[in-house]
Design a protein around this motif. Structure first.
Motif, PDB file in Angstrom:
ATOM      1  N   MET A 148       0.851  -1.184   0.000  1.00  0.00           N
ATOM      2  CA  MET A 148       0.000   0.000   0.000  1.00  0.00           C
ATOM      3  C   MET A 148       0.895   1.246   0.000  1.00  0.00           C
ATOM      4  O   MET A 148       1.739   1.402   0.874  1.00  0.00           O
ATOM      5  N   ASN A 149       0.684   2.118  -0.991  1.00  0.00           N
ATOM      6  CA  ASN A 149       1.511   3.321  -1.066  1.00  0.00           C
ATOM      7  C   ASN A 149       0.965   4.415  -0.131  1.00  0.00           C
ATOM      8  O   ASN A 149      -0.090   4.248   0.496  1.00  0.00           O
ATOM      9  N   ILE A 150       1.674   5.531  -0.055  1.00  0.00           N
ATOM     10  CA  ILE A 150       1.312   6.616   0.871  1.00  0.00           C
ATOM     11  C   ILE A 150      -0.070   7.167   0.560  1.00  0.00           C
ATOM     12  O   ILE A 150      -0.870   7.425   1.467  1.00  0.00           O
ATOM     13  N   ARG A 151      -0.361   7.336  -0.716  1.00  0.00           N
ATOM     14  CA  ARG A 151      -1.672   7.874  -1.117  1.00  0.00           C
ATOM     15  C   ARG A 151      -2.806   6.938  -0.685  1.00  0.00           C
ATOM     16  O   ARG A 151      -3.840   7.389  -0.186  1.00  0.00           O
ATOM     17  N   GLN A 152      -2.617   5.643  -0.876  1.00  0.00           N
ATOM     18  CA  GLN A 152      -3.636   4.667  -0.483  1.00  0.00           C
ATOM     19  C   GLN A 152      -3.819   4.633   1.035  1.00  0.00           C
ATOM     20  O   GLN A 152      -4.938   4.528   1.533  1.00  0.00           O
ATOM     21  N   LYS A 153      -2.703   4.745   1.760  1.00  0.00           N
ATOM     22  CA  LYS A 153      -2.793   4.780   3.228  1.00  0.00           C
ATOM     23  C   LYS A 153      -3.567   5.996   3.701  1.00  0.00           C
ATOM     24  O   LYS A 153      -4.382   5.921   4.616  1.00  0.00           O
ATOM     25  N   LYS A 154      -3.295   7.141   3.072  1.00  0.00           N
ATOM     26  CA  LYS A 154      -3.983   8.380   3.444  1.00  0.00           C
ATOM     27  C   LYS A 154      -5.478   8.271   3.146  1.00  0.00           C
ATOM     28  O   LYS A 154      -6.311   8.711   3.939  1.00  0.00           O
TER      29      LYS A 154
END
Length: 197
Positions: free
Chosen positions: A1-7
């Motif tokens: 999971m990338n940063i954008r998906q985590k956010k």
């Protein structure tokens, strides 16, 4: 999971938590999407990116409950216990979870939302893990010669599901005036004895 998906996931969880809190405090029908947005300091775009409507918030919570049944509750059932004991344990843990994690007012709000005839009720989706777990336990009891065979496992699941909905509805319209986890013990004991030979 990338940063954008985590956010995005954090935003979704923040909206979900805030909405459930507001539903509990004010009742489902008295809460607007604008209030949820204001409480989470987000935007309408963020809300509708994750949820089609307020009702979808309950749908998401139901999915969490089904994961709870599979990931948390099932492992607590003793593998060697007879099916009637497993069913009693299942209902006890289920009702304790609903009582502690939802409370009577959120439960009442869920029922209020589920009575909307313009959308399919989540309660009636036949392939929910809840119903599959109950069916497996009923079949296990029949195969062991413990449960009656003059009714099908599907009919048993229908009976048990209606009892679940009945006790939750009664508890919520009674404003939680009795302990759900205590009351379920007698109710489901009577039901399970009715399924046995």
């Amino acid at each position: 999971m990338n940063i954008r998906q985590k956010k995005a996931l954090q935003t979704k969880n923040k909206i979900l938590t805030a909405a459930l809190s507001l539903f509990n405090e004010k009742g489902f029908s008295n809460v607007t999407v604008d209030e949820i947005i204001e409480k989470t300091n987000s935007s309408k775009g963020a809300f509708y990116n994750h949820f089609k409507s307020k009702h979808d918030i309950f749908f998401e919570k139901f999915k969490e409950i089904d994961h709870f049944y599979l990931d948390e509750l099932l492992p607590q059932l003793e593998k060697d216990a007879p099916a009637n004991v497993k069913l009693k344990t299942f209902f006890k843990i289920e009702m304790e979870f609903i009582e502690s994690e939802f409370g009577w007012d959120v439960t009442r709000s869920i029922y209020e939302a589920e009575l909307n005839v313009e959308r399919e009720s989540f309660f009636l989706i036949p392939d929910r893990p809840l119903y599959q777990i109950l069916k497996n336990l009923c079949e296990e009891g029949q195969e062991a010669g413990l449960f009656r065979t003059d009714i099908t496992s599907e009919q048993m699941v229908t009976i048990l599901a209606r009892m679940i909905r009945g006790i939750l509805y009664d508890w919520s319209i009674s404003k939680g005036q009795y302990s759900l986890s205590s009351e379920q013990d007698l109710l489901f004991d009577v039901a399970i004895r009715g399924l046995t030979k």
